[in-house]
Design an enzyme around this catalytic site. Structure first.
Site, PDB file in Angstrom:
ATOM      1  N   LYS A 556      -2.519  -2.455   0.747  1.00  0.00           N
ATOM      2  CA  LYS A 556      -3.770  -3.145   1.063  1.00  0.00           C
ATOM      3  C   LYS A 556      -4.587  -2.371   2.108  1.00  0.00           C
ATOM      4  O   LYS A 556      -4.057  -1.573   2.883  1.00  0.00           O
ATOM      5  CB  LYS A 556      -3.483  -4.571   1.564  1.00  0.00           C
ATOM      6  CG  LYS A 556      -2.890  -5.508   0.500  1.00  0.00           C
ATOM      7  CD  LYS A 556      -3.934  -5.994  -0.475  1.00  0.00           C
ATOM      8  CE  LYS A 556      -3.355  -6.806  -1.631  1.00  0.00           C
ATOM      9  NZ  LYS A 556      -2.831  -8.108  -1.242  1.00  0.00           N
ATOM     10  N   ARG A 591       5.735  -8.468  -3.652  1.00  0.00           N
ATOM     11  CA  ARG A 591       4.972  -7.902  -4.773  1.00  0.00           C
ATOM     12  C   ARG A 591       4.485  -6.511  -4.361  1.00  0.00           C
ATOM     13  O   ARG A 591       3.707  -6.388  -3.409  1.00  0.00           O
ATOM     14  CB  ARG A 591       3.804  -8.828  -5.109  1.00  0.00           C
ATOM     15  CG  ARG A 591       2.961  -8.402  -6.299  1.00  0.00           C
ATOM     16  CD  ARG A 591       1.856  -9.426  -6.543  1.00  0.00           C
ATOM     17  NE  ARG A 591       1.040  -9.089  -7.705  1.00  0.00           N
ATOM     18  CZ  ARG A 591      -0.028  -8.300  -7.667  1.00  0.00           C
ATOM     19  NH1 ARG A 591      -0.421  -7.763  -6.507  1.00  0.00           N
ATOM     20  NH2 ARG A 591      -0.716  -8.049  -8.776  1.00  0.00           N
TER      21      ARG A 591
END
Length: 615
Positions: A556, A591
């Protein structure tokens, strides 16, 4: 009856007595006597009521100590209704009916205002029962209840398809006028009392119903019979077992029904899901009353702790499980690694790499060989400012790859989730063979999602996000006074709506939404604050706080900002660090894009957690 320095009922008096001649023998067996006492505390906001019916040899009592004014008024209305239904052909005039009706019509009870602590009167639990039914003949019972009562019903099954039995029972309960609002977790438990029989599935639900207590009992017994339950041996095998644990604020006692259920306190397989239905904070008078039924100073929490509490969960006799098709997933045994497969041309990390079926299948094979437990397939980008594609386009991307992946021999024993916020995409994917639905919007972008997931009977990953991908990073959506507390509150609100739509808590997985509607500092707060999020959710629902937690920090932007790594593929080391922090903080599923390295990180974290629990 003098209370609070004055006469609450004033000139109306505080005792009514009605003796009716029902005809019949002359030895008194034909007489029915009704006596009614009323008293209360105007300042405290409560009313005391006692109704006694003496029908020859049998006596019924209904006590309502410290009742809310509305409940007391309802009790009087029911009493008046019974008076009117007596056989008028052999009775004397109802000398007290007018007086009783006058009392009700005066709306006297509306003048009683609740105190800060409501009917409890103090922060501690009330120690007296709100209502008691005592009667010796079921035909003479008095059904007294407000328009809707909150009830708790326990479920158990150990014959046939246990999961299907639960699903069918819940459906039949809803059709019978029992609106389910909350679900406990799902437990697989060793049989009690009669041990030579299959293991049980156990849970419990909270619901509201207009059915009276004996009507509710009749409905549940009908469901049991329709599902194939027969007499059999006591505590023996059964396709479904439905027991009323609590009914409103009342204690009920009759030849056929005892509430609270008399054996709650000795049964961990009943107490565990019962506790799941509560919050760590007592949020209503009804829940406070349920606590008062316990013999322990800390109410139901004390009863549960006395049995062993959370230390019992995970042992051979009781495991908290999540159902996936006909399999029970013991998700707390190890951290599960979810490998990401993006079929989109515009995903932030690997957009366009796996749009062909051949490349997608090759990547899945690689992730499985590296140790992935779950493959998450997405055909719609949810990066910031991503344009939304239609249901049809998403399905065109998804279905060919999903079908090919399901045909892979390597996929045996692995789980496939579909990453979508469209209910129609979820339905088609599950129909093809997907096991889970992963919804970044937690039902906020498709009003049909909750009902669809409920009908699919699959696990549902609910992620926190404000707005949609085009608005989630707006200044308005990044405003938090306490990010962990607000994420917990907003997530629970969506869980509550999902449960009300028929999605059981035992099928829900929570995702706090790292990178969605959060800036760098807020993402860090989430990663280090997972215990706080669980604790905040637990205030409202222990079941939701026990749900598996998924985190998705992989590659991210906030990791790039911290480490000065503009390219997403350069953020794998930072991902491992964030995944490690999350697992040690209580995450159950991670994830990730890079499966191999994160599988190793998860194994080390699990070993550390196991070592910590053994100390």
């Amino acid at each position: 009856m003098e209370l609070d320095g004055g006469w609450l009922l004033g000139g109306l008096g505080d005792v009514f007595s009605e003796v009716r001649d029902k005809g019949g023998s002359s030895d008194g067996d034909g007489r029915l006597e009704m006596r009614l006492w009323l008293g209360g505390g105007l300042a405290r906001g409560w009313v005391n009521v006692l109704v006694v019916w003496n029908d020859g040899g049998s006596t019924e009592e209904m006590k309502g100590w410290s009742m809310e004014p509305a409940s007391a008024q309802n009790l009087l209305l029911s009493t008046l209704q019974r008076l009117r239904h007596l056989d008028s052909s052999k009775t004397s005039p109802l000398t007290n009916e007018k007086l009783l009706k006058k009392l009700i019509d005066m709306n006297l009870f509306k003048k009683l205002l609740p105190t800060k602590h409501g009917i409890i009167g103090a922060p501690k639990y009330c120690r007296a029962p709100f209502c008691v039914f005592l009667h010796s003949v079921p035909d003479h019972s008095i059904e007294v209840h407000s328009r809707e009562q909150e009830v708790v019903i326990a479920l158990g099954s150990n014959v046939g398809d246990r999961l299907n039995n639960f699903n069918e029972a819940l459906l039949l309960m809803r059709k019978s006028g029992i609106h389910i609002t909350r679900h406990g977790c799902l437990y697989e438990t060793a049989p009690a009392y009669v041990t030579d029989q299959p293991r049980f599935l156990n849970s419990a639900v909270r619901a509201v119903t207009k059915l009276g207590p004996h009507e509710l009992l009749d409905s549940l017994k009908t469901i049991e019979r329709n599902m194939g339950r027969t007499g059999g041996i006591r505590y023996g095998p059964r396709p479904i077992d439905l027991d009323i644990l609590f009914y409103g604020k009342y204690r009920i006692g009759s030849d056929i029904l005892t509430v609270p259920h008399e054996r709650i306190w000795e049964r961990p397989f009943v107490m565990a899901p019962l506790m799941d239905l509560l919050g760590s904070v007592i949020d209503s008078d009804t829940v406070a009353c349920w606590h008062s039924f316990s013999n322990y100073r800390k109410g139901l929490f004390g009863s549960w702790k006395n049995l062993g509490g959370e230390s019992l969960i995970g042992k051979e006799g009781m495991k908290r499980v999540l159902p996936i098709r006909n399999h029970l997933w013991e998700w707390s045994e190890k951290t599960s690694v979810m490998g990401i497969l993006n079929l989109t041309p515009d995903s932030f990390s690997d957009g366009g790499k796996f749009v062909s079926v051949e490349n997608a299948v090759s990547h899945v094979r690689s992730m499985i060989s590296e140790g992935a437990d779950i493959i998450d397939i997405g055909a719609q980008s949810t990066r910031p400012m991503a344009s939304r594609v239609s249901v049809e386009e998403e399905l065109d991307r998804l279905i060919p790859v999903l079908e090919a992946v399901l045909e892979m021999p390597d996929i045996e024993g692995k789980l496939i989730s579909v990453d979508t916020f469209y209910s129609d995409v979820a339905a088609e994917a599950v129909k093809k063979g997907a096991h889970l639905v992963n919804d970044v919007s937690a039902g906020q972008l498709d009003p049909n999602m909750y009902k669809m997931v409920a009908s699919l009977n699959v696990p549902y990953i609910m992620m926190h996000m404000r707005g949609d991908p085009t608005t989630m990073q707006s200044s308005e959506n990044l405003q938090y006074s306490d990010v962990c507390s607000e994420v917990a509150s907003e997530l629970f609100s969506r869980v509550k709506d999902a449960e009300s739509s028929g999605v059981p808590a035992w099928r829900i997985i929570l995702d706090p939404g790292i990178g969605f509607s959060k800036n760098t500092e807020q993402n860090l707060d989430i990663l280090t604050g997972l215990p706080v999020i669980r604790s905040e959710i637990a205030k409202q629902s222990l079941a939701a706080s026990h749900a598996p937690v998924l985190i998705g920090p992989s590659r991210k932007r906030f990791l790039g900002e911290i480490c000065n790594r503009p390219a997403a593929v350069e953020r794998d080391a930072a991902t491992i660090a964030s995944v490690t922090a999350g697992i040690l903080g209580g995450a159950n599923i991670v994830r990730v894009h890079n499966v191999k390295d994160n599988v190793d990180a998860a194994k080390v974290c699990d070993a550390m957690r196991k070592q910590r629990t053994q100390l």
